[in-house]
Design a protein around this motif. Structure first.
Motif, mmCIF file in Angstrom:
data_model
loop_
_atom_site.group_PDB
_atom_site.id
_atom_site.type_symbol
_atom_site.label_atom_id
_atom_site.label_comp_id
_atom_site.label_asym_id
_atom_site.label_seq_id
_atom_site.Cartn_x
_atom_site.Cartn_y
_atom_site.Cartn_z
ATOM 1 N N ARG A 171 18.890 -16.060 1.264
ATOM 2 C CA ARG A 171 19.974 -15.188 1.605
ATOM 3 C C ARG A 171 20.031 -14.223 0.018
ATOM 4 N NH1 ARG A 171 19.183 -15.904 6.015
ATOM 5 N NH2 ARG A 171 18.019 -13.887 5.478
ATOM 6 N N ILE A 172 19.511 -14.683 -0.923
ATOM 7 C CA ILE A 172 19.667 -14.058 -2.202
ATOM 8 C C ILE A 172 19.298 -12.397 -1.864
ATOM 9 C CG2 ILE A 172 18.785 -13.698 -4.537
ATOM 10 C CD1 ILE A 172 20.562 -16.099 -4.365
ATOM 11 N N ALA A 173 18.535 -12.065 -1.158
ATOM 12 C CA ALA A 173 18.072 -10.662 -1.451
ATOM 13 C C ALA A 173 19.268 -9.818 -0.462
ATOM 14 C CB ALA A 173 16.887 -10.427 -0.573
ATOM 15 N N ASP A 174 19.844 -10.595 0.521
ATOM 16 C CA ASP A 174 20.902 -10.060 1.218
ATOM 17 C C ASP A 174 22.273 -9.898 0.514
ATOM 18 O OD1 ASP A 174 19.221 -9.928 3.339
ATOM 19 O OD2 ASP A 174 20.188 -11.629 4.556
ATOM 20 N N PHE A 175 22.340 -10.916 -0.551
ATOM 21 C CA PHE A 175 23.305 -11.167 -1.409
ATOM 22 C C PHE A 175 23.372 -9.976 -2.554
ATOM 23 C CE2 PHE A 175 24.787 -12.524 -5.530
ATOM 24 C CZ PHE A 175 26.129 -13.149 -5.316
ATOM 25 N N LEU A 176 22.240 -9.586 -3.086
ATOM 26 C CA LEU A 176 22.107 -8.711 -4.038
ATOM 27 C C LEU A 176 22.222 -7.175 -3.545
ATOM 28 C CD1 LEU A 176 18.972 -10.040 -5.811
ATOM 29 C CD2 LEU A 176 21.164 -10.274 -6.757
ATOM 30 N N ALA A 177 21.845 -7.112 -2.092
ATOM 31 C CA ALA A 177 21.807 -5.868 -1.584
ATOM 32 C C ALA A 177 23.526 -5.489 -1.385
ATOM 33 C CB ALA A 177 21.515 -5.977 -0.088
ATOM 34 N N LEU A 178 24.408 -6.486 -1.183
ATOM 35 C CA LEU A 178 25.631 -6.220 -1.046
ATOM 36 C C LEU A 178 26.375 -6.290 -2.353
ATOM 37 C CD1 LEU A 178 26.154 -8.853 1.607
ATOM 38 C CD2 LEU A 178 26.654 -6.505 1.898
ATOM 39 N N THR A 179 25.914 -6.986 -3.489
ATOM 40 C CA THR A 179 26.710 -6.805 -4.703
ATOM 41 C C THR A 179 26.005 -5.592 -5.589
ATOM 42 O OG1 THR A 179 25.293 -8.575 -5.666
ATOM 43 C CG2 THR A 179 27.276 -9.281 -4.658
ATOM 44 N N GLY A 180 24.877 -5.381 -5.186
ATOM 45 C CA GLY A 180 24.151 -4.342 -6.256
ATOM 46 C C GLY A 180 23.531 -5.183 -7.190
ATOM 47 N N ALA A 239 15.389 -5.307 -3.265
ATOM 48 C CA ALA A 239 15.824 -6.572 -3.725
ATOM 49 C C ALA A 239 14.954 -7.749 -3.191
ATOM 50 C CB ALA A 239 17.289 -7.073 -3.513
ATOM 51 N N THR A 240 14.281 -7.742 -2.406
ATOM 52 C CA THR A 240 13.338 -8.574 -1.937
ATOM 53 C C THR A 240 11.947 -8.735 -2.554
ATOM 54 O OG1 THR A 240 14.345 -8.438 0.425
ATOM 55 C CG2 THR A 240 12.250 -9.459 0.291
ATOM 56 N N ILE A 241 11.895 -9.936 -2.826
ATOM 57 C CA ILE A 241 10.503 -10.142 -3.504
ATOM 58 C C ILE A 241 9.430 -10.131 -2.579
ATOM 59 C CG2 ILE A 241 9.072 -11.773 -4.917
ATOM 60 C CD1 ILE A 241 11.754 -12.205 -6.776
ATOM 61 N N ARG A 242 8.194 -9.339 -2.644
ATOM 62 C CA ARG A 242 7.271 -9.475 -1.546
ATOM 63 C C ARG A 242 6.271 -10.880 -1.838
ATOM 64 N NH1 ARG A 242 4.287 -3.780 -0.363
ATOM 65 N NH2 ARG A 242 3.097 -5.293 0.629
ATOM 66 N N CYS A 243 6.004 -11.502 -0.962
ATOM 67 C CA CYS A 243 4.780 -12.651 -1.110
ATOM 68 C C CYS A 243 3.786 -12.534 -0.562
ATOM 69 C CB CYS A 243 5.700 -13.892 -0.780
ATOM 70 S SG CYS A 243 7.450 -14.333 -1.481
ATOM 71 N N ASP A 244 3.440 -11.232 -0.299
ATOM 72 C CA ASP A 244 2.186 -11.136 0.476
ATOM 73 C C ASP A 244 1.219 -10.012 0.114
ATOM 74 O OD1 ASP A 244 3.815 -8.816 1.079
ATOM 75 O OD2 ASP A 244 3.575 -8.984 3.350
ATOM 76 N N VAL A 245 1.491 -9.563 -1.491
ATOM 77 C CA VAL A 245 0.556 -8.576 -2.005
ATOM 78 C C VAL A 245 -0.827 -9.000 -2.165
ATOM 79 C CG1 VAL A 245 2.635 -7.582 -3.295
ATOM 80 C CG2 VAL A 245 1.007 -9.318 -4.355
ATOM 81 N N MET A 246 -1.727 -8.031 -2.089
ATOM 82 C CA MET A 246 -3.179 -7.999 -2.181
ATOM 83 C C MET A 246 -3.345 -8.335 -3.579
ATOM 84 S SD MET A 246 -4.432 -8.301 0.823
ATOM 85 C CE MET A 246 -6.002 -8.136 0.513
ATOM 86 N N LEU A 247 -4.023 -9.524 -3.828
ATOM 87 C CA LEU A 247 -4.482 -9.978 -5.106
ATOM 88 C C LEU A 247 -5.900 -10.361 -5.175
ATOM 89 C CD1 LEU A 247 -1.537 -12.401 -6.476
ATOM 90 C CD2 LEU A 247 -1.838 -10.002 -7.097
ATOM 91 N N PRO A 248 -6.625 -9.971 -6.372
ATOM 92 C CA PRO A 248 -8.125 -10.211 -6.174
ATOM 93 C C PRO A 248 -8.304 -11.634 -6.366
ATOM 94 C CG PRO A 248 -7.372 -9.231 -8.397
ATOM 95 C CD PRO A 248 -6.149 -9.316 -7.382
ATOM 96 N N ASP A 249 -9.254 -12.297 -5.771
ATOM 97 C CA ASP A 249 -9.604 -13.430 -5.774
ATOM 98 C C ASP A 249 -9.936 -13.973 -7.415
ATOM 99 O OD1 ASP A 249 -9.649 -13.915 -2.961
ATOM 100 O OD2 ASP A 249 -11.710 -13.190 -2.707
ATOM 101 N N ALA A 250 -9.587 -15.132 -7.746
ATOM 102 C CA ALA A 250 -9.556 -15.254 -9.262
ATOM 103 C C ALA A 250 -9.638 -16.750 -9.366
ATOM 104 C CB ALA A 250 -8.707 -14.551 -9.855
#
Length: 899
Positions: A171-180, A239-250
C-alpha cells in the motif's frame, strides 16, 4: 531460501548521498572524488560481507522516462546534476566494472524500476537484498525482499515498513499518492499527512476504495481529497515502481576483478590506501609514471674524476637540472654532506646520477673538496637553471660548504602548494604517488627507523644510489607535470614566481641567521613559572576541596561536573564533558576553579614549550636559536615556524612578554620591529570599497573608535574604552565570520543584542555586506576564492548539504582573501626588505617574521636607515584603496621593540 541472496544496489541514491555527505576529496589533478570514494567504499564492504553473492549495481539513465509522459512536472523541481558530481560518474562506472560487478543502466527506465524488475525476476528460492536509502523502495519489501541502508546501518522488513508508515508494503504507492512526494514532485492531497493517509487506507483498503468513499469524508481534508480525485490515479502511477520492464538478457554473476584497471584507477583518483588491498599486477602492464617509466637500474654513481668531468659537461648542456643533497641531519647547521644527486633530460630520456661523498663503507668515492671544486662553477652560475624539492634545505647545505648556488628556478614543493594549498602532503613521496602514480623508495627502507635507524652516512653506496638518484629523477618529472599547470593560470604563476620562489632564499638566510636568546632570563623565568604553577595548583585544590591532577581531564571532569555540578557546555567526540580552554573560560563565570585550571595550563605551556625548551635549542656553534620557517603549511599562505614555533607566543599575557624579553640583540646591535597596522581591516576596506571604511582610513581615524560611533550611535568624543573594545570585537569578528552567538559570548551580552549590533554594523557599512554576499556567491560558483595577488584558496565544502560544513566554508571564503592577501603582502615586504639588506650586508639581517611583524637585527649606526627602509618597503609593497601603515619599534629585546 537455498541460494545466496541477490543483492541489488540503488547506486544513484548513494551517489548523491555520498557527494553531499563526505568531505571534499580530490584526485592529484584536483578532480573531485568524494562521490566515487563513498559509493566504491560501500561496494567494497558489500563484497567483503558477501563474497559469493550476486551483486548487481543499478544507475539511473540520463534522459526522460515514462513518468515524464504521465506528468511533465515529475522531478521538475530538481536542479541539474552538479558539475562536480557529473564528472565523477564515468570514473565510478569504470571502477564498478573493474570490480567485476554487473552494471545496469537502462535507457528510458529509472533505477527503481530496474531494481523492482530484478527483484521480481529472482528465483522463488532466492532472497533479495536491496541496498538503498529511498523510501519509495519500501513497496518492494515482502517475505523474501529486505531493504538495507548501509550508510545508516538500518534494515527494513515488512514489520518495519508497517511500523514506520502505518501501512503494508503493498500500500506504499497509495500512501505516497495521498501524501505526495516532494523529492519526486508528485502532488498529493493538500493537508493529508502520514497519519491521515494510513487511517484512510486502514479504513477503505486502498486508494481505489478511498476514492469510492470520498463523499463520506468531511471537513476541509475531505474537500481537498475530492478536489484532487482526478489526479490521484496519476500520482499513484508515478509513485508505483514497475516490476515488469524489459531488460536485456544478461549474466548477473560476478566476474573476476580487473586488478590492473583498479590499480590504475586507484592511482589516478588518489585512493592510495586501497592499493595494498588490490592484487599485485605485472609492472609491464601497469601505467608508467609521467615522463616514461622510472628505471632505477639506469641510475649511475659518479666515483671517478673523468666521470665527474663528463657529468659537468652534461649539466652544462642541460636546459634544466633537478638537484638534491643527502646529509646526516635534517638541520642544515648540523648536517654533514653525504652525497649529491642530479637529474636532467637528455636525448628524450631522463638521466639521473648520484655522487657519493661521505659514506662510511668501502665503496669507491670521490673526495668532497674535489667534487665541490669541479661543480662550483656550474652550481654558482645564475644561467644554469635548477629545480629542487624543498630547495631551502639544499641551498643551506651548500652554503655550509662555502658554495653560493645560483639559478634556482622552481621548487616542486611550492608548485604543489600553490596549486592547492588546502591539500596536505607536499613532500616528495606524497607528490610522487599523487601526480606520477609512483611509489618512491622510502627513507626508512634504506636508513631504518626506531632502534634500527642509522645515519645516511652508514648506508652503503649501492643501497643509497637508487634512493638518492630517484629523488632527483622524481623531482624533475614532477616539475614537468606541475609547472605547466601553474603557468596556465596567470594568478598562480604570479604567486609562484613573484612571491613564493623569491621568498625561498630569504627564509633560508633568516634561518641561518637565527636569533639570540638569553639563557639566563629563561632559566629565571622557568623557576618563576614553576612557583606560580604551584600557587595556582594550591588555589585549585582549595577551590575543589581536594587534591587532584590538573593535567587529567578525567579528574577535572569528575570535580567540575560530578562534584560541583557545573553545567556541561560541550561534550567530546566520546561523549564526555569537555574541559577545553573555551569551556573552562565560560565556566569561570560560575566558579573560581576553572580560572585556576586555566592559569595553571597557560603557565605550564609557557614553561614547557619556551622557558624550558628554548635553552635546549640554542645552537652550540652560533649561540642562537634557529627556527624553521615553513611556506607550504597554512592554506591562506601564512608562514608557519617550528623547532621552535614562534607564532604561538602569547601576545597579551605578562608571561608571554617575559618570553619575548628573552629574545635579545647581539652586543652593539638593536632589534627593529615593523608591524602592519590593522592590515586585514584595511584589506577589507580595499576589497569591499565601502565608502565609510575608505573615508575612515583615508582620514587616519581610529577605525575601532569610528566603528563604535557608527554601531552604538555615539558622538566620536563619547566613545570610551569599553565601546572601542566592543567595536574591535565586531570588526575582527565579522572578518572571521563570527556568529551572533560567538559575539555574544565575547562581549558578555545576549544573542539578540549581538544580532542588533551586527545588523547595525551592516547598515552603516553596506559595502562590507555586499562584499560578503558577493564572495559567497563567487565561491559557490567556482569553488574557490582568490587573494589580491592571485593566490587561490579552495572552499569545496561551500556546496555541502551539511549546514555546519557549508557555513564554515562560507566563513572561510569571506576571510581567506583577507588573510591570504595579508600573507602575500608580508611576503612581498620580506622580499623587498631582504633585497635592501643584500645590497650592503653591513646594514643588518632579518631574523624573524611573526604574523604581520618583521624583526631586523641592525647595528646601532644603522638604526635610522633600517627604520626608514622598513617603512618605505613595507608601505610601498602594493597600491591599495587605503594607505598601508607600519608601526615601528626599537629595543634591546623583542618585547621592547614590539612595544
Amino acid at each position: 531460501m537455498s541460494q545466496d541472496p541477490r543483492i541489488l544496489v540503488d547506486a544513484s541514491s548513494f551517489l548523491y548521498r555520498a557527494f553531499h555527505a563526505l568531505p571534499d576529496l580530490r584526485a592529484p589533478d584536483n578532480l573531485p572524488t568524494g562521490a566515487i570514494y563513498g559509493v566504491a567504499n560501500m561496494l567494497r564492504r558489500l563484497q567483503k560481507e558477501h563474497p559469493s553473492d550476486e551483486i548487481i549495481v543499478v544507475f539511473d539513465a540520463p534522459g526522460g522516462t515514462f513518468r515524464d509522459q504521465i506528468y511533465a512536472e515529475y522531478k521538475a523541481q530538481r536542479p541539474p546534476m552538479p558539475e562536480e558530481l557529473r564528472v565523477q560518474v564515468p570514473l565510478l562506472h569504470a571502477w564498478i566494472t573493474a570490480m567485476g560487478l554487473p552494471l545496469i543502466i537502462a535507457p528510458g527506465v529509472e533505477a527503481d524500476d530496474v531494481i523492482g524488475t530484478l527483484a521480481r525476476q529472482a528465483p522463488a528460492d532466492q532472497s533479495v537484498l536491496i541496498i538503498t536509502g529511498d523510501k519509495d523502495m519500501t513497496q518492494l519489501v515482502n517475505a523474501r525482499v529486505l531493504l538495507i541502508d548501509t550508510m545508516k546501518g538500518v534494515s527494513t522488513d515488512m514489520s518495519e515498513v508497517e511500523a514506520r508508515f502505518g501501512v503494508a508494503p503493498e500500500r506504499i504507492a497509495d500512501f505516497l499518492a495521498l501524501t505526495g512526494d516532494k523529492a519526486d514532485n508528485i502532488p498529493g492531497v493538500p493537508g493529508v499527512g502520514a497519519k491521515t493517509a494510513a487511517k484512510w487506507l486502514a479504513q477503505y483498503g486502498d486508494l481505489t476504495g478511498i476514492l469510492a468513499h470520498a463523499d463520506e469524508i468531511g471537513g476541509k481534508v475531505g474537500e481537498a481529497l475530492r478536489a484532487a480525485m482526478d489526479f490521484l490515479p496519476r500520482s499513484r502511477a508515478l509513485a508505483t515502481i514497475r516490476c515488469d520492464v524489459m531488460l536485456p538478457d544478461a549474466d548477473y554473476r560476478r566476474r573476476p576483478a580487473d586488478a590492473t584497471t583498479l590499480r590504475r584507477l586507484a592511482q589516478r583518483l588518489g585512493f592510495h590506501a586501497w592499493l595494498k588491498d588490490l592484487p599485485a599486477v605485472d609492472t609491464d602492464t601497469a601505467p608508467p609514471p609521467a615522463g616514461g617509466a622510472i628505471d632505477r637500474g639506469g641510475y649511475r654513481a659518479i666515483t671517478t674524476v673523468p666521470a665527474l668531468e663528463a657529468l659537468l659537461a652534461d649539466l652544462k648542456r642541460a636546459t634544466l637540472v633537478a638537484l638534491d643533497t643527502e646529509t646526516t641531519d635534517l638541520d642544515p647547521l648540523r648536517a654533514e654532506l653525504v652525497g649529491i644527486s642530479c637529474a636532467w633530460q637528455a636525448e628524450g630520456n631522463h638521466q639521473a646520477i648520484y655522487i657519493p661523498l661521505g659514506h662510511r663503507d668501502d665503496s669507491p668515492q670521490l673526495d668532497r673538496d674535489i667534487v665541490l671544486a669541479v661543480l662550483r662553477p656550474w652550481l654558482e652560475d645564475p644561467r644554469a637553471a635548477k629545480i629542487a624539492q624543498n630547495a631551502k634545505f639544499d641551498w643551506r647545505v651548500f652554503w655550509a660548504q662555502g658554495i653560493q648556488p645560483m639559478g634556482l628556478l622552481r621548487d616542486t614543493l611550492l608548485e604543489s602548494y600553490v596549486l592547492d594549498s588546502s591539500r596536505n602532503g607536499h613532500d616528495l613521496d606524497s607528490l610522487a604517488e599523487r601526480y606520477l602514480q609512483h611509489q618512491n623508495i622510502r627513507y626508512e627502507e634504506v636508513a631504518g627507523k626506531g632502534k634500527s635507524a642509522r645515519s645516511f652516512a652508514d648506508v652503503p653506496v649501492a643501497e643509497a644510489l637508487p634512493y638518492a638518484a630517484e629523488d632527483a629523477d622524481v623531482c624533475l618529472r614532477l616539475d614537468a607535470h606541475l609547472w605547466p599547470r601553474c603557468a596556465a593560470e596567470a594568478g598562480l604563476r604570479r604567486v609562484l614566481t613573484e612571491i613564493e620562489m623569491p621568498l625561498v632564499l630569504v627564509l633560508a638566510r633568516m634561518e641561518t641567521a637565527g636569533v639570540k636568546v638569553d639563557r639566563g632570563q629563561l632559566e629565571t623565568l622557568s623557576a618563576e613559572l614553576a612557583t606560580e604553577m604551584a600557587n595556582a595548583e594550591q588555589k585549585a585544590f582549595n577551590a575543589a576541596g581536594q587534591t587532584f591532577n590538573l593535567n587529567s581531564p578525567k579528574q577535572i571532569q569528575e570535580i567540575l561536573f560530578d562534584k560541583m555540578r557545573l553545567p556541561v557546555l560541550k561534550t567530546t567526540p566520546g561523549g564526555q564533558p569537555s574541559t577545553s580552554e573555551g569551556v573552562l573560560a565560560q565556566l569561570a563565570v560560575h566558579a573560581p576553579l576553572p580560572r585556576w585550571i586555566l592559569d595553571y595550563r597557560s603557565m605550564a605551556k609557557l614553561k614547557n614549550t619556551y622557558a624550558d625548551a628554548l635553552p635546549q635549542m640554542i645552537h652550540p656553534g652560533t649561540g642562537r636559536v634557529h627556527t624553521h620557517f615553513q611556506q607550504a603549511v597554512a592554506a591562506t599562505g601564512r608562514l608557519a615556524s617550528s623547532d621552535p614555533n614562534l607564532q604561538n607566543i602569547p601576545v597579551r599575557s605578562e608571561q608571554g612578554r617575559r618570553i619575548r624579553q628573552a629574545f635579545v640583540a647581539e652586543p652593539g646591535y638593536w632589534l627593529v620591529s615593523a608591524d602592519y597596522s590593522q592590515i586585514e581591516l584595511r584589506i577589507m576596506a580595499h576589497l569591499s570599497r565601502d565608502a565609510r571604511l575608505l573615508q575612515a582610513f583615508a582620514e587616519g581615524q581610529d577605525i575601532h573608535a569610528a566603528t563604535a560611533a557608527e554601531v552604538f550611535n555615539l558622538a566620536p568624543e563619547a566613545v570610551d574604552g569599553a565601546a572601542r573594545r566592543a567595536a574591535k570585537a565586531i570588526n575582527f569578528g565579522l572578518i572571521y565570520g563570527q556568529t551572533p552567538y560567538g559575539l555574544s559570548q565575547q562581549l558578555g551580552i545576549d544573542q539578540a543584542a549581538a544580532r542588533r549590533y551586527m545588523d547595525r554594523y551592516f547598515e552603516r557599512y553596506p559595502g562590507v555586506l555586499a562584499y560578503m554576499e558577493r564572495t559567497r556567491a563567487l565561491a559557490k560558483t567556482q569553488g574557490y576564492v582568490e587573494t589580491l595577488f592571485g593566490r587561490r584558496l579552495y572552499v569545496p565544502e561551500i556546496r555541502s548539504s551539511n549546514p555546519a560544513r557549508r557555513n564554515y566554508a562560507e566563513r572561510a571564503a569571506i576571510n581567506a582573501p583577507m588573510q591570504g592577501t595579508a600573507a602575500d603582502l608580508i611576503k612581498r615586504a620580506m622580499i623587498a626588505v631582504d633585497a635592501w639588506l643584500q645590497e650592503a650586508p653591513e646594514r643588518g639581517r632579518m631574523i624573524l617574521q611573526v604574523h604581520d611583524e618583521l624583526i631586523l637585527e641592525v647595528p646601532e649606526a644603522g638604526l635610522e636607515a633600517a627604520q626608514s627602509a622598513l617603512r618605505e618597503h613595507m608601505e610601498g609593497v602594493a597600491e591599495l584603496a587605503v594607505p598601508l601603515l607600519v608601526g615601528l619599534g626599537v629595543g634591546k629585546n623583542w618585547d621592547e621593540a614590539h612595544g
